[in-house]
Write an enzyme that holds these catalytic residues in place. Structure first.
Site, PDB file in Angstrom:
ATOM      1  N   HIS A  15     -28.080  -1.149 -33.313  1.00  0.00           N
ATOM      2  CA  HIS A  15     -28.795  -0.692 -34.504  1.00  0.00           C
ATOM      3  C   HIS A  15     -30.297  -0.901 -34.353  1.00  0.00           C
ATOM      4  O   HIS A  15     -30.772  -2.019 -34.183  1.00  0.00           O
ATOM      5  CB  HIS A  15     -28.297  -1.425 -35.760  1.00  0.00           C
ATOM      6  CG  HIS A  15     -28.946  -0.929 -37.004  1.00  0.00           C
ATOM      7  ND1 HIS A  15     -28.401   0.073 -37.781  1.00  0.00           N
ATOM      8  CD2 HIS A  15     -30.133  -1.245 -37.573  1.00  0.00           C
ATOM      9  CE1 HIS A  15     -29.221   0.335 -38.790  1.00  0.00           C
ATOM     10  NE2 HIS A  15     -30.277  -0.458 -38.687  1.00  0.00           N
ATOM     11  N   ASP A  21     -23.714  17.116 -35.673  1.00  0.00           N
ATOM     12  CA  ASP A  21     -24.198  16.917 -37.043  1.00  0.00           C
ATOM     13  C   ASP A  21     -23.226  17.562 -38.026  1.00  0.00           C
ATOM     14  O   ASP A  21     -22.742  18.673 -37.799  1.00  0.00           O
ATOM     15  CB  ASP A  21     -25.607  17.515 -37.195  1.00  0.00           C
ATOM     16  CG  ASP A  21     -26.312  16.999 -38.433  1.00  0.00           C
ATOM     17  OD1 ASP A  21     -27.282  16.231 -38.286  1.00  0.00           O
ATOM     18  OD2 ASP A  21     -25.880  17.349 -39.560  1.00  0.00           O
ATOM     19  N   HIS A  64     -31.920   8.007 -34.634  1.00  0.00           N
ATOM     20  CA  HIS A  64     -31.136   9.122 -34.090  1.00  0.00           C
ATOM     21  C   HIS A  64     -32.072  10.240 -33.683  1.00  0.00           C
ATOM     22  O   HIS A  64     -33.111  10.465 -34.306  1.00  0.00           O
ATOM     23  CB  HIS A  64     -30.102   9.630 -35.096  1.00  0.00           C
ATOM     24  CG  HIS A  64     -30.654   9.939 -36.460  1.00  0.00           C
ATOM     25  ND1 HIS A  64     -30.970   8.949 -37.376  1.00  0.00           N
ATOM     26  CD2 HIS A  64     -30.960  11.110 -37.059  1.00  0.00           C
ATOM     27  CE1 HIS A  64     -31.447   9.502 -38.472  1.00  0.00           C
ATOM     28  NE2 HIS A  64     -31.458  10.818 -38.312  1.00  0.00           N
ATOM     29  N   ASN A  72     -36.805  11.789 -37.056  1.00  0.00           N
ATOM     30  CA  ASN A  72     -37.573  11.603 -38.278  1.00  0.00           C
ATOM     31  C   ASN A  72     -37.758  10.113 -38.510  1.00  0.00           C
ATOM     32  O   ASN A  72     -36.778   9.360 -38.527  1.00  0.00           O
ATOM     33  CB  ASN A  72     -36.828  12.230 -39.467  1.00  0.00           C
ATOM     34  CG  ASN A  72     -36.723  13.740 -39.343  1.00  0.00           C
ATOM     35  OD1 ASN A  72     -37.673  14.413 -38.949  1.00  0.00           O
ATOM     36  ND2 ASN A  72     -35.557  14.299 -39.659  1.00  0.00           N
ATOM     37  N   CYS A 109     -23.704   3.069 -37.635  1.00  0.00           N
ATOM     38  CA  CYS A 109     -22.980   1.943 -37.024  1.00  0.00           C
ATOM     39  C   CYS A 109     -21.477   2.121 -37.239  1.00  0.00           C
ATOM     40  O   CYS A 109     -20.680   1.823 -36.338  1.00  0.00           O
ATOM     41  CB  CYS A 109     -23.450   0.614 -37.603  1.00  0.00           C
ATOM     42  SG  CYS A 109     -25.001   0.006 -36.888  1.00  0.00           S
ATOM     43  N   HIS A 153     -30.758   4.560 -39.117  1.00  0.00           N
ATOM     44  CA  HIS A 153     -30.278   4.141 -37.785  1.00  0.00           C
ATOM     45  C   HIS A 153     -30.858   5.197 -36.849  1.00  0.00           C
ATOM     46  O   HIS A 153     -30.538   6.395 -37.001  1.00  0.00           O
ATOM     47  CB  HIS A 153     -28.743   4.102 -37.760  1.00  0.00           C
ATOM     48  CG  HIS A 153     -28.141   3.693 -36.443  1.00  0.00           C
ATOM     49  ND1 HIS A 153     -27.152   2.726 -36.341  1.00  0.00           N
ATOM     50  CD2 HIS A 153     -28.343   4.143 -35.179  1.00  0.00           C
ATOM     51  CE1 HIS A 153     -26.794   2.578 -35.067  1.00  0.00           C
ATOM     52  NE2 HIS A 153     -27.503   3.448 -34.342  1.00  0.00           N
ATOM     53  N   HIS A 177     -32.196  14.277 -33.001  1.00  0.00           N
ATOM     54  CA  HIS A 177     -31.540  15.567 -33.201  1.00  0.00           C
ATOM     55  C   HIS A 177     -31.772  16.420 -31.958  1.00  0.00           C
ATOM     56  O   HIS A 177     -32.917  16.574 -31.516  1.00  0.00           O
ATOM     57  CB  HIS A 177     -32.156  16.303 -34.395  1.00  0.00           C
ATOM     58  CG  HIS A 177     -32.026  15.607 -35.718  1.00  0.00           C
ATOM     59  ND1 HIS A 177     -31.150  16.028 -36.700  1.00  0.00           N
ATOM     60  CD2 HIS A 177     -32.677  14.535 -36.239  1.00  0.00           C
ATOM     61  CE1 HIS A 177     -31.263  15.241 -37.771  1.00  0.00           C
ATOM     62  NE2 HIS A 177     -32.193  14.337 -37.512  1.00  0.00           N
ATOM     63  N   CYS A 227     -24.132   0.506 -42.532  1.00  0.00           N
ATOM     64  CA  CYS A 227     -24.890   1.573 -41.897  1.00  0.00           C
ATOM     65  C   CYS A 227     -23.932   2.672 -41.453  1.00  0.00           C
ATOM     66  O   CYS A 227     -22.994   2.420 -40.693  1.00  0.00           O
ATOM     67  CB  CYS A 227     -25.669   1.024 -40.698  1.00  0.00           C
ATOM     68  SG  CYS A 227     -26.365   2.318 -39.658  1.00  0.00           S
ATOM     69  N   GLY A 232     -38.432  12.690 -43.691  1.00  0.00           N
ATOM     70  CA  GLY A 232     -37.114  13.301 -43.801  1.00  0.00           C
ATOM     71  C   GLY A 232     -35.978  12.451 -43.275  1.00  0.00           C
ATOM     72  O   GLY A 232     -34.849  12.923 -43.161  1.00  0.00           O
TER      73      GLY A 232
END
Ligand code: AMP
Ligand code: ZN
Length: 111
Positions: free
Chosen positions: A45, A29, A98, A85, A6, A96, A100, A3, A91
Protein backbone atom coordinates in the site's frame (compact mmCIF):
# COMPACT_ATOMS: atom_id res chain seq x y z
CA UNK A 1 -6.76 -1.58 6.35
CA UNK A 2 -9.96 -0.41 4.74
CA UNK A 3 -8.57 -0.04 1.24
CA UNK A 4 -10.41 -1.21 -1.86
CA UNK A 5 -7.30 -2.06 -3.85
CA UNK A 6 -5.63 -3.83 -0.89
CA UNK A 7 -8.77 -5.97 -0.76
CA UNK A 8 -8.52 -6.66 -4.48
CA UNK A 9 -4.82 -7.56 -4.05
CA UNK A 10 -5.79 -9.91 -1.21
CA UNK A 11 -8.52 -11.49 -3.34
CA UNK A 12 -11.23 -10.39 -0.90
CA UNK A 13 -12.91 -8.43 -3.68
CA UNK A 14 -12.90 -10.05 -7.12
CA UNK A 15 -11.22 -8.48 -10.13
CA UNK A 16 -10.59 -9.40 -13.72
CA UNK A 17 -6.85 -9.96 -13.60
CA UNK A 18 -4.61 -9.01 -16.50
CA UNK A 19 -1.22 -9.67 -14.84
CA UNK A 20 0.14 -10.60 -11.45
CA UNK A 21 3.51 -11.19 -9.84
CA UNK A 22 4.95 -10.87 -6.35
CA UNK A 23 5.14 -7.07 -6.54
CA UNK A 24 2.19 -5.90 -8.60
CA UNK A 25 -1.31 -6.71 -9.79
CA UNK A 26 -2.97 -5.49 -12.99
CA UNK A 27 -6.73 -5.76 -13.44
CA UNK A 28 -9.37 -4.37 -15.75
CA UNK A 29 -11.05 -1.14 -14.64
CA UNK A 30 -14.66 -1.73 -13.60
CA UNK A 31 -15.77 1.40 -15.52
CA UNK A 32 -13.52 1.48 -18.58
CA UNK A 33 -13.17 4.75 -20.47
CA UNK A 34 -11.56 3.05 -23.48
CA UNK A 35 -11.52 -0.45 -25.03
CA UNK A 36 -8.34 -1.15 -23.04
CA UNK A 37 -8.39 0.26 -19.51
CA UNK A 38 -6.22 -1.62 -17.05
CA UNK A 39 -5.18 -0.56 -13.56
CA UNK A 40 -1.69 -1.49 -12.39
CA UNK A 41 -1.14 -1.36 -8.64
CA UNK A 42 1.73 -2.17 -6.31
CA UNK A 43 0.77 -4.92 -3.87
CA UNK A 44 2.22 -2.88 -1.03
CA UNK A 45 0.00 0.00 0.00
CA UNK A 46 1.25 3.41 -1.10
CA UNK A 47 -1.34 6.18 -0.91
CA UNK A 48 -0.36 8.14 -3.97
CA UNK A 49 2.47 9.20 -6.25
CA UNK A 50 3.78 11.97 -4.04
CA UNK A 51 4.65 9.37 -1.41
CA UNK A 52 7.06 7.59 -3.75
CA UNK A 53 10.76 7.76 -2.88
CA UNK A 54 14.00 6.66 -4.52
CA UNK A 55 13.51 3.34 -2.72
CA UNK A 56 10.54 2.70 -5.04
CA UNK A 57 12.51 3.27 -8.26
CA UNK A 58 12.67 -0.42 -9.18
CA UNK A 59 8.98 -0.90 -8.40
CA UNK A 60 7.90 1.99 -10.61
CA UNK A 61 10.24 0.87 -13.39
CA UNK A 62 8.75 -2.59 -13.15
CA UNK A 63 5.22 -1.19 -13.37
CA UNK A 64 6.11 0.67 -16.58
CA UNK A 65 7.77 -2.39 -18.10
CA UNK A 66 4.69 -4.49 -17.33
CA UNK A 67 2.48 -1.74 -18.75
CA UNK A 68 4.45 -1.89 -22.01
CA UNK A 69 4.03 -5.68 -22.12
CA UNK A 70 0.30 -5.38 -21.44
CA UNK A 71 -0.03 -2.75 -24.16
CA UNK A 72 1.54 -5.20 -26.60
CA UNK A 73 -0.60 -8.08 -25.35
CA UNK A 74 -3.80 -6.06 -25.73
CA UNK A 75 -2.85 -4.70 -29.14
CA UNK A 76 -2.42 -1.03 -28.25
CA UNK A 77 1.38 -0.75 -28.28
CA UNK A 78 1.22 2.00 -30.90
CA UNK A 79 -1.04 4.29 -28.89
CA UNK A 80 -1.68 4.24 -25.20
CA UNK A 81 -1.55 6.46 -22.17
CA UNK A 82 -0.27 5.71 -18.67
CA UNK A 83 -1.51 8.04 -15.99
CA UNK A 84 -1.85 8.32 -12.26
CA UNK A 85 -4.07 10.80 -10.45
CA UNK A 86 -2.45 12.25 -7.34
CA UNK A 87 -4.98 13.65 -4.90
CA UNK A 88 -8.69 14.35 -4.96
CA UNK A 89 -8.40 17.53 -7.00
CA UNK A 90 -6.60 15.53 -9.69
CA UNK A 91 -9.40 12.97 -9.74
CA UNK A 92 -7.97 10.34 -7.40
CA UNK A 93 -10.88 8.38 -5.94
CA UNK A 94 -9.04 5.35 -4.55
CA UNK A 95 -6.23 6.08 -2.10
CA UNK A 96 -3.91 3.27 -3.22
CA UNK A 97 -1.38 4.16 -5.90
CA UNK A 98 -2.53 2.96 -9.32
CA UNK A 99 -1.52 3.56 -12.90
CA UNK A 100 -4.20 3.62 -15.58
CA UNK A 101 -3.20 1.99 -18.88
CA UNK A 102 -5.62 3.34 -21.46
CA UNK A 103 -5.82 2.68 -25.18
CA UNK A 104 -7.76 1.29 -28.09
CA UNK A 105 -9.36 4.51 -29.23
CA UNK A 106 -8.21 7.95 -30.31
CA UNK A 107 -7.27 9.71 -27.08
CA UNK A 108 -7.93 13.42 -26.75
CA UNK A 109 -5.68 16.02 -25.27
CA UNK A 110 -4.99 16.00 -21.55
CA UNK A 111 -7.24 18.30 -19.58
P1 AMP B 1 -8.83 7.16 -9.85
O1 AMP B 1 -10.07 7.96 -10.12
O2 AMP B 1 -7.62 7.59 -10.59
O3 AMP B 1 -8.58 7.03 -8.35
O4 AMP B 1 -9.12 5.70 -10.40
C1 AMP B 1 -9.86 4.74 -9.70
C2 AMP B 1 -10.36 3.77 -10.72
O5 AMP B 1 -10.75 2.58 -10.05
C3 AMP B 1 -11.58 4.26 -11.51
O6 AMP B 1 -11.25 4.28 -12.91
C4 AMP B 1 -12.65 3.22 -11.18
O7 AMP B 1 -13.47 2.93 -12.27
C5 AMP B 1 -11.83 2.03 -10.75
N1 AMP B 1 -12.48 1.09 -9.85
C6 AMP B 1 -13.20 1.38 -8.74
N2 AMP B 1 -13.61 0.25 -8.14
C7 AMP B 1 -13.13 -0.78 -8.88
C8 AMP B 1 -13.21 -2.21 -8.78
N3 AMP B 1 -13.88 -2.82 -7.78
N4 AMP B 1 -12.61 -2.95 -9.74
C9 AMP B 1 -11.94 -2.36 -10.75
N5 AMP B 1 -11.80 -1.02 -10.89
C10 AMP B 1 -12.40 -0.25 -9.97
ZN1 ZN C 1 -4.27 -0.24 -0.30
Amino acid sequence: MDCLFCKIVAGEIPSKKAYEDDQILAFHDIAPIAPVHILIVPKKHINRANELTEADAALVGHIFAVAANLAREYGVADGFRILTNNGESAGQTVSHLHFHLIGGRKLGEMA
